[in-house]
Structure formats: C-alpha cells, structure tokens
Design a protein around this motif. Structure first.
Motif, PDB file in Angstrom:
ATOM      1  N   PHE A  86     -42.719  -2.947 -17.817  1.00 43.08           N
ATOM      2  CA  PHE A  86     -42.999  -2.017 -16.722  1.00 43.08           C
ATOM      3  C   PHE A  86     -41.701  -1.390 -16.222  1.00 43.08           C
ATOM      4  O   PHE A  86     -41.624  -0.177 -16.019  1.00 43.08           O
ATOM      5  CB  PHE A  86     -43.721  -2.716 -15.563  1.00 43.08           C
ATOM      6  N   SER A  87     -40.672  -2.216 -16.009  1.00 46.75           N
ATOM      7  CA  SER A  87     -39.388  -1.714 -15.497  1.00 46.75           C
ATOM      8  C   SER A  87     -38.768  -0.705 -16.444  1.00 46.75           C
ATOM      9  O   SER A  87     -38.259   0.334 -16.019  1.00 46.75           O
ATOM     10  CB  SER A  87     -38.423  -2.879 -15.268  1.00 46.75           C
ATOM     11  N   LYS A  88     -38.823  -0.991 -17.730  1.00 49.13           N
ATOM     12  CA  LYS A  88     -38.261  -0.056 -18.714  1.00 49.13           C
ATOM     13  C   LYS A  88     -39.003   1.275 -18.690  1.00 49.13           C
ATOM     14  O   LYS A  88     -38.386   2.333 -18.756  1.00 49.13           O
ATOM     15  CB  LYS A  88     -38.312  -0.661 -20.121  1.00 49.13           C
ATOM     16  N   GLN A  89     -40.322   1.211 -18.586  1.00 53.63           N
ATOM     17  CA  GLN A  89     -41.111   2.442 -18.550  1.00 53.63           C
ATOM     18  C   GLN A  89     -40.879   3.198 -17.240  1.00 53.63           C
ATOM     19  O   GLN A  89     -40.652   4.412 -17.243  1.00 53.63           O
ATOM     20  CB  GLN A  89     -42.597   2.126 -18.712  1.00 53.63           C
ATOM     21  N   PHE A  90     -40.919   2.482 -16.122  1.00 56.82           N
ATOM     22  CA  PHE A  90     -40.769   3.110 -14.802  1.00 56.82           C
ATOM     23  C   PHE A  90     -39.399   3.761 -14.648  1.00 56.82           C
ATOM     24  O   PHE A  90     -39.294   4.939 -14.326  1.00 56.82           O
ATOM     25  CB  PHE A  90     -40.993   2.062 -13.702  1.00 56.82           C
ATOM     26  N   PHE A  91     -38.346   2.992 -14.885  1.00 54.69           N
ATOM     27  CA  PHE A  91     -36.999   3.535 -14.705  1.00 54.69           C
ATOM     28  C   PHE A  91     -36.609   4.468 -15.843  1.00 54.69           C
ATOM     29  O   PHE A  91     -35.807   5.375 -15.656  1.00 54.69           O
ATOM     30  CB  PHE A  91     -35.980   2.409 -14.537  1.00 54.69           C
ATOM     31  N   GLY A  92     -37.180   4.250 -17.024  1.00 56.23           N
ATOM     32  CA  GLY A  92     -36.894   5.127 -18.158  1.00 56.23           C
ATOM     33  C   GLY A  92     -37.432   6.534 -17.966  1.00 56.23           C
ATOM     34  O   GLY A  92     -36.937   7.477 -18.573  1.00 56.23           O
ATOM     35  N   SER A  93     -38.454   6.672 -17.115  1.00 61.34           N
ATOM     36  CA  SER A  93     -39.019   8.003 -16.867  1.00 61.34           C
ATOM     37  C   SER A  93     -38.249   8.768 -15.793  1.00 61.34           C
ATOM     38  O   SER A  93     -38.515   9.945 -15.564  1.00 61.34           O
ATOM     39  CB  SER A  93     -40.493   7.879 -16.456  1.00 61.34           C
ATOM     40  N   MET A  94     -37.315   8.105 -15.144  1.00 62.96           N
ATOM     41  CA  MET A  94     -36.519   8.754 -14.093  1.00 62.96           C
ATOM     42  C   MET A  94     -35.264   9.382 -14.685  1.00 62.96           C
ATOM     43  O   MET A  94     -34.740   8.914 -15.691  1.00 62.96           O
ATOM     44  CB  MET A  94     -36.064   7.729 -13.045  1.00 62.96           C
ATOM     45  N   SER A  95     -34.774  10.402 -13.998  1.00 61.38           N
ATOM     46  CA  SER A  95     -33.489  10.995 -14.394  1.00 61.38           C
ATOM     47  C   SER A  95     -32.362  10.049 -13.960  1.00 61.38           C
ATOM     48  O   SER A  95     -32.576   9.129 -13.157  1.00 61.38           O
ATOM     49  CB  SER A  95     -33.313  12.354 -13.721  1.00 61.38           C
ATOM     50  N   ILE A  96     -31.176  10.281 -14.465  1.00 61.19           N
ATOM     51  CA  ILE A  96     -30.016   9.475 -14.065  1.00 61.19           C
ATOM     52  C   ILE A  96     -29.799   9.590 -12.559  1.00 61.19           C
ATOM     53  O   ILE A  96     -29.502   8.603 -11.886  1.00 61.19           O
ATOM     54  CB  ILE A  96     -28.755   9.897 -14.855  1.00 61.19           C
ATOM     55  N   GLU A  97     -29.978  10.787 -12.020  1.00 60.19           N
ATOM     56  CA  GLU A  97     -29.823  10.990 -10.576  1.00 60.19           C
ATOM     57  C   GLU A  97     -30.859  10.186  -9.792  1.00 60.19           C
ATOM     58  O   GLU A  97     -30.533   9.556  -8.778  1.00 60.19           O
ATOM     59  CB  GLU A  97     -29.934  12.472 -10.229  1.00 60.19           C
ATOM     60  N   GLU A  98     -32.101  10.175 -10.253  1.00 59.32           N
ATOM     61  CA  GLU A  98     -33.138   9.391  -9.579  1.00 59.32           C
ATOM     62  C   GLU A  98     -32.838   7.897  -9.669  1.00 59.32           C
ATOM     63  O   GLU A  98     -33.047   7.159  -8.705  1.00 59.32           O
ATOM     64  CB  GLU A  98     -34.515   9.686 -10.184  1.00 59.32           C
ATOM     65  N   ASN A  99     -32.327   7.447 -10.819  1.00 59.16           N
ATOM     66  CA  ASN A  99     -31.918   6.049 -10.968  1.00 59.16           C
ATOM     67  C   ASN A  99     -30.849   5.698  -9.941  1.00 59.16           C
ATOM     68  O   ASN A  99     -30.925   4.663  -9.277  1.00 59.16           O
ATOM     69  CB  ASN A  99     -31.349   5.796 -12.364  1.00 59.16           C
ATOM     70  N   PHE A 100     -29.855   6.572  -9.806  1.00 54.73           N
ATOM     71  CA  PHE A 100     -28.755   6.309  -8.867  1.00 54.73           C
ATOM     72  C   PHE A 100     -29.278   6.255  -7.434  1.00 54.73           C
ATOM     73  O   PHE A 100     -28.899   5.378  -6.665  1.00 54.73           O
ATOM     74  CB  PHE A 100     -27.660   7.363  -9.003  1.00 54.73           C
ATOM     75  N   HIS A 101     -30.162   7.181  -7.066  1.00 58.03           N
ATOM     76  CA  HIS A 101     -30.694   7.182  -5.702  1.00 58.03           C
ATOM     77  C   HIS A 101     -31.512   5.924  -5.423  1.00 58.03           C
ATOM     78  O   HIS A 101     -31.455   5.367  -4.329  1.00 58.03           O
ATOM     79  CB  HIS A 101     -31.506   8.447  -5.428  1.00 58.03           C
ATOM     80  N   HIS A 102     -32.260   5.465  -6.410  1.00 59.99           N
ATOM     81  CA  HIS A 102     -33.013   4.216  -6.247  1.00 59.99           C
ATOM     82  C   HIS A 102     -32.055   3.058  -6.048  1.00 59.99           C
ATOM     83  O   HIS A 102     -32.231   2.229  -5.145  1.00 59.99           O
ATOM     84  CB  HIS A 102     -33.921   3.959  -7.457  1.00 59.99           C
ATOM     85  N   ALA A 103     -31.026   2.982  -6.873  1.00 63.88           N
ATOM     86  CA  ALA A 103     -30.045   1.904  -6.759  1.00 63.88           C
ATOM     87  C   ALA A 103     -29.326   1.964  -5.411  1.00 63.88           C
ATOM     88  O   ALA A 103     -29.049   0.935  -4.792  1.00 63.88           O
ATOM     89  CB  ALA A 103     -29.038   1.984  -7.907  1.00 63.88           C
ATOM     90  N   ALA A 104     -29.037   3.176  -4.934  1.00 58.60           N
ATOM     91  CA  ALA A 104     -28.374   3.341  -3.637  1.00 58.60           C
ATOM     92  C   ALA A 104     -29.253   2.798  -2.515  1.00 58.60           C
ATOM     93  O   ALA A 104     -28.765   2.133  -1.596  1.00 58.60           O
ATOM     94  CB  ALA A 104     -28.057   4.814  -3.394  1.00 58.60           C
ATOM     95  N   LYS A 105     -30.540   3.059  -2.582  1.00 55.45           N
ATOM     96  CA  LYS A 105     -31.460   2.531  -1.566  1.00 55.45           C
ATOM     97  C   LYS A 105     -31.477   1.007  -1.605  1.00 55.45           C
ATOM     98  O   LYS A 105     -31.478   0.345  -0.554  1.00 55.45           O
ATOM     99  CB  LYS A 105     -32.874   3.075  -1.784  1.00 55.45           C
ATOM    100  N   GLN A 106     -31.484   0.445  -2.796  1.00 59.47           N
ATOM    101  CA  GLN A 106     -31.481  -1.013  -2.926  1.00 59.47           C
ATOM    102  C   GLN A 106     -30.190  -1.608  -2.366  1.00 59.47           C
ATOM    103  O   GLN A 106     -30.206  -2.657  -1.717  1.00 59.47           O
ATOM    104  CB  GLN A 106     -31.663  -1.423  -4.397  1.00 59.47           C
ATOM    105  N   ALA A 107     -29.062  -0.932  -2.596  1.00 59.56           N
ATOM    106  CA  ALA A 107     -27.787  -1.405  -2.062  1.00 59.56           C
ATOM    107  C   ALA A 107     -27.786  -1.372  -0.539  1.00 59.56           C
ATOM    108  O   ALA A 107     -27.266  -2.283   0.112  1.00 59.56           O
ATOM    109  CB  ALA A 107     -26.631  -0.565  -2.612  1.00 59.56           C
ATOM    110  N   ASN A 108     -28.379  -0.352   0.043  1.00 61.15           N
ATOM    111  CA  ASN A 108     -28.436  -0.267   1.497  1.00 61.15           C
ATOM    112  C   ASN A 108     -29.366  -1.318   2.092  1.00 61.15           C
ATOM    113  O   ASN A 108     -29.097  -1.847   3.176  1.00 61.15           O
ATOM    114  CB  ASN A 108     -28.822   1.138   1.945  1.00 61.15           C
TER     115      ASN A 108
END
Length: 142
Positions: free
Chosen positions: A50-72
C-alpha cells in the motif's frame, strides 16, 4: 549562520526528512520493523505494498510536503514530551537550511533539515517563557 540560539544551546534536536519516498526506503522501514519486532517480513506485505503504491503515485514535491508534515507532528510531540519533563524548549522557524546543514556538517544525500528546537538542559537556563503564567485560549475564541 548568525543564529545565536542554535550555537548557544546545550542541545539541538534537528528534524530532517527524505526528499522523496522511494521503494527502497519503504522496504528499508518495513524490514527494520520486522527485524526489531522479531517478526516475519511478510507480516507487513499488505502495508508495504500500500505504501509503495500510495507514495509512488505522488510527485517528489508531494512526497516532500508529506514528510514535512510528519516532521512537524514529531516536533510537536517532542516539545510536549520535553515540557512534561520540565524542559524548556524553543521551536525555531526561519532557518537558513543550508547554513544549519553546514554548521552541523550535515550532508546526507537526499535529505533536508526541516525544523528544529533548541534547549538549555545542562545549564538549566530558560528563555523566561517557562516561568511566565500560562494562558489558554477560550474554546469559543480558539
């Protein structure tokens, strides 16, 4: 870098995020969990795929924004945990990322320093805020 609180703090907790979620990084996380929990790696197959499919469908920018939210989210939890131990911390924004990365000699490929907080645990210094009366917003005005 000219950020005295960073250089003068006794402790600095830095939150860095990967620039993207790759299949290899996702595999590493689930393999690590399986190893630490002494579980068969196949236990995580459904979530891993699921994680590979979910995050694989996102752009690099969307991946970074998701990671930024998790860091916050992690930053907020760390501040609450520190407060429960009576440790005064100060979250910091407006960082010059490259300057901080150079200051820390942090050059891990594919990752970015995102946010941090500083504290004076060893010296027991506080920013003064810790001693001030606490104010909680009323529910209706929040």
């Amino acid at each position: 870098m000219n950020q005295a609180p960073v250089a003068g703090s006794s402790h600095l907790l830095v939150f860095a995020v990967w620039d993207e979620y790759s299949k290899e990084r996702i595999d590493h996380v689930f393999d690590y969990l399986a190893e630490k929990r002494h579980a068969d790696a196949s236990v995580y197959d459904k979530q891993r795929n699921f994680s590979k499919q979910f995050f694989g469908s996102m752009s690099i920018e969307e991946n970074f924004h998701h990671a930024a939210k998790q860091a916050n989210i992690a930053l907020g939890l760390a501040i609450v945990a520190a407060a429960s131990e009576g440790i005064d911390t100060t979250p910091m924004e407006g960082l010059i990322r490259q300057g901080l990365m150079n200051f820390l000699i942090y050059q891990r490929k594919g990752s970015e320093v995102l946010c941090c907080w500083q504290s004076d645990i060893e010296t027991k210094k506080t920013t003064g805020i810790l001693k001030m009366k606490k104010y909680v917003s009323r529910k209706k005005s929040f």
